[in-house]
Motif scaffolding. Structure first.
Motif, mmCIF file in Angstrom:
data_model
loop_
_atom_site.group_PDB
_atom_site.id
_atom_site.type_symbol
_atom_site.label_atom_id
_atom_site.label_comp_id
_atom_site.label_asym_id
_atom_site.label_seq_id
_atom_site.Cartn_x
_atom_site.Cartn_y
_atom_site.Cartn_z
ATOM 1 N N PHE A 81 -41.759 63.972 48.514
ATOM 2 C CA PHE A 81 -41.194 64.598 47.527
ATOM 3 C C PHE A 81 -39.991 64.344 46.899
ATOM 4 N N ARG A 82 -39.637 65.044 45.585
ATOM 5 C CA ARG A 82 -38.715 64.711 45.030
ATOM 6 C C ARG A 82 -37.362 65.844 45.449
ATOM 7 N N LEU A 83 -36.206 64.887 45.085
ATOM 8 C CA LEU A 83 -34.821 65.476 45.554
ATOM 9 C C LEU A 83 -34.321 65.865 44.432
ATOM 10 N N VAL A 84 -34.585 65.814 43.385
ATOM 11 C CA VAL A 84 -34.552 66.120 41.402
ATOM 12 C C VAL A 84 -35.555 67.441 41.613
ATOM 13 N N MET A 85 -35.314 68.053 40.602
ATOM 14 C CA MET A 85 -35.738 69.188 39.820
ATOM 15 C C MET A 85 -36.642 69.873 40.649
ATOM 16 N N THR A 86 -36.157 70.289 41.648
ATOM 17 C CA THR A 86 -37.165 71.648 42.727
ATOM 18 C C THR A 86 -35.659 73.087 42.892
ATOM 19 N N TRP A 87 -35.658 73.742 43.999
ATOM 20 C CA TRP A 87 -34.746 74.125 43.844
ATOM 21 C C TRP A 87 -33.909 74.247 44.856
ATOM 22 N N TRP A 88 -34.308 73.734 46.009
ATOM 23 C CA TRP A 88 -33.630 72.949 46.758
ATOM 24 C C TRP A 88 -32.650 72.043 46.302
ATOM 25 N N SER A 89 -33.331 71.274 45.296
ATOM 26 C CA SER A 89 -32.118 70.304 44.312
ATOM 27 C C SER A 89 -31.146 70.954 44.293
ATOM 28 N N ALA A 90 -30.858 72.185 43.590
ATOM 29 C CA ALA A 90 -29.775 73.160 43.388
ATOM 30 C C ALA A 90 -28.756 73.306 44.484
ATOM 31 N N VAL A 91 -28.865 73.140 45.882
ATOM 32 C CA VAL A 91 -28.116 73.546 47.144
ATOM 33 C C VAL A 91 -27.456 72.243 47.367
ATOM 34 N N PHE A 92 -27.536 70.823 46.982
ATOM 35 C CA PHE A 92 -26.903 69.584 46.779
ATOM 36 C C PHE A 92 -25.857 69.842 45.622
ATOM 37 N N ALA A 93 -25.911 69.978 44.488
ATOM 38 C CA ALA A 93 -25.596 70.813 43.889
ATOM 39 C C ALA A 93 -23.775 71.930 43.712
ATOM 40 N N THR A 94 -24.872 72.521 44.188
ATOM 41 C CA THR A 94 -23.684 73.833 44.816
ATOM 42 C C THR A 94 -23.035 73.047 45.560
ATOM 43 N N VAL A 95 -23.437 72.536 47.459
ATOM 44 C CA VAL A 95 -22.802 72.070 47.854
ATOM 45 C C VAL A 95 -21.404 71.345 47.501
#
Length: 221
Positions: A81-95
């Motif tokens: 699975f990819r680490l970008v362009m998914t909803w959980w990718s936004a978690v990395f940014a917000t953290v």
């Protein structure tokens, strides 16, 4: 009205707040014990996302997590699975963008803590872990709670880094902030206004919570 952006924003903000709560407290507690030079250096590094433009943070995350970058390619080849362009990718940014708020607030609370209270607990035979969680955290709880609320509010309103790392896909990665931008781009002012009002209402609630926490902290002194 599709409520997915609200659900997704709350989900992302909640997960990132839990992460930065423990990361911020651990970092603040550990760094407070370091020599002044090391403390100052780490302060700059850990607080940098607070002053950098969100798009810069997003670009740096893409360099790290992108599918053609070492970490992103390794995760995709190993787990599929990819680490970008998914909803959980936004978690990395917000953290990343909300961590400095939790860290700085926790550090300020820990630095104002009376260390004699901790010493008293140790003389009674209590462990350092017990003293930290039952004494120090108890005395600093108002500051910690304020930092947690600020981190949640920052994560909820994040746009720049989130839009670069997670993009905008209705029903998959859309958040309140990205939805407002997309509705504005398509000249849907009515739809954008609805989400703006939702965001204002949520932000006002969290500002009220911060105000109440500050009031209680002043009354407890």
């Amino acid at each position: 009205m599709d409520w997915y952006p609200l659900f997704n924003s709350l989900r992302i903000a909640a997960i990132s707040t839990v992460a930065v709560f423990f990361l911020g407290i651990c970092a603040a507690h550990w760094i407070a014990k370091l020599p002044r030079l090391a403390k100052g250096t780490l302060d700059v590094v850990l607080t940098l996302p607070l002053v950098l433009p969100p798009t810069v943070v997003g670009w740096l995350l893409l360099l790290l997590l992108g599918p053609k970058r070492p970490l992103g390619a390794w995760v995709q080849s190993l787990f599929g699975f990819r680490l970008v362009m998914t909803w959980w990718s936004a978690v990395f940014a917000t953290v990343v963008v909300s961590f400095p708020l939790m860290y700085r607030t926790a550090r300020g609370a820990f630095e104002s803590f009376d260390k004699n209270l901790a010493d008293a607990g140790r003389t009674l035979g209590r462990s350092n872990t017990w003293v930290f969680w039952r004494v120090q955290m108890s005395c600093c709880r108002q500051g910690i709670l304020a930092g947690t609320v600020l981190a949640f509010a920052r994560a909820l309103g994040e746009y720049g880094a989130t839009s670069m790392v997670a993009g905008y896909t209705p029903g998959r990665t859309a958040t309140i902030s990205t939805t407002v931008y997309q509705l504005w781009r398509t000249d849907d002012d009515t739809g954008a206004l609805r989400w703006v009002l939702v965001n204002i209402a949520i932000s006002a609630i969290f500002l009220l919570i911060i105000s109440l926490l500050e009031t209680r902290q002043k009354e407890g002194r």
